[in-house]
Structure formats: structure tokens, C-alpha cells
Design an enzyme around this catalytic site. Structure first.
Site: not given
Length: 117
Positions: A30-32, A88, A97, A101, A103
Site C-alpha cells: 500500500r502507498d503511504i 511514471n 522513487v 513501479h 500504481h
């Protein structure tokens, strides 16, 4: 592993993450700072700076990331109403980052792809 990379440190277990899916080659957590009710990051465990570098170096690992993203969408109940999968690539795209990755976003209508300027 890149010792300066946040995601490599998550893979190594040095930094905690809310893991929702893991395979031999991928990790999803999970994204923070979620941008939707469901916001999960899907990464290759091996370090590649962006999705293009990943595809060029290891097409099979890139396919594993897509497979993991699909598994996350299914597990999170997003397939019926739909979801967005975003990579991205580079600074202009908003990559923060520099470890490849994707999303997985969903859980509500997401609106237009980009805001008009």
C-alpha cells in the site's frame, strides 16, 4: 540492491510496508500517501530505475509486474468497476522513487487521465 533506494530497502525488509501481494520476483504494498481508496505499488524485487529500464533488461520481470498488478486488482475487488495502472517514467512524468513501479488505483471514479492546463 541499491542501498540508497527506498524500495530496495523495503524488499530487503529494512523498512516496513503493508504488503498485499508477493511473488518470487515482485512485491506489492500500500502507498503511504494514497491518491484513491485503493492505491497499491507493484515493484520488481530487482532494482531497475524505471519501467523502460526494466523492460529492456528483463522483459519477463516486466511481465511479472503486470501479472502482479492484475492479481492485486482482483484481490482488491477492482476488476468489476475498473482501475487505473500507472507507470511514471522519469522526472517529467512525476516519478519520485527511481525504482520501477506501477500504481494500482481504484475504489472510486478516477476522473480524466490528466488535468487540463
Amino acid at each position: 540492491m541499491d542501498n540508497d533506494c527506498l524500495f530496495c530497502r523495503i524488499v530487503a525488509g529494512e523498512i516496513p510496508a503493508a504488503v498485499v501481494h508477493e511473488t518470487e520476483t515482485t512485491l506489492a504494498f500500500r502507498d503511504i500517501d494514497p491518491k484513491a481508496p485503493v492505491h497499491v505499488l507493484v515493484i520488481p524485487k530487482a532494482h531497475h530505475t524505471d519501467v523502460v529500464a526494466l523492460v529492456l533488461a528483463d522483459p519477463a520481470a516486466a511481465a511479472d509486474v503486470l501479472g502482479a498488478a492484475a492479481a492485486v486488482a482482483e484481490a482488491e475487488g477492482l476488476r468489476g468497476d475498473g482501475f487505473r495502472l500507472i507507470f511514471n517514467n522519469g522526472g517529467y512524468a512525476g516519478q519520485e522513487v527511481f525504482h520501477a513501479h506501477g500504481h494500482v488505483l481504484g475504489g472510486r471514479p478516477l476522473g480524466p487521465m490528466l488535468a487540463r492546463s
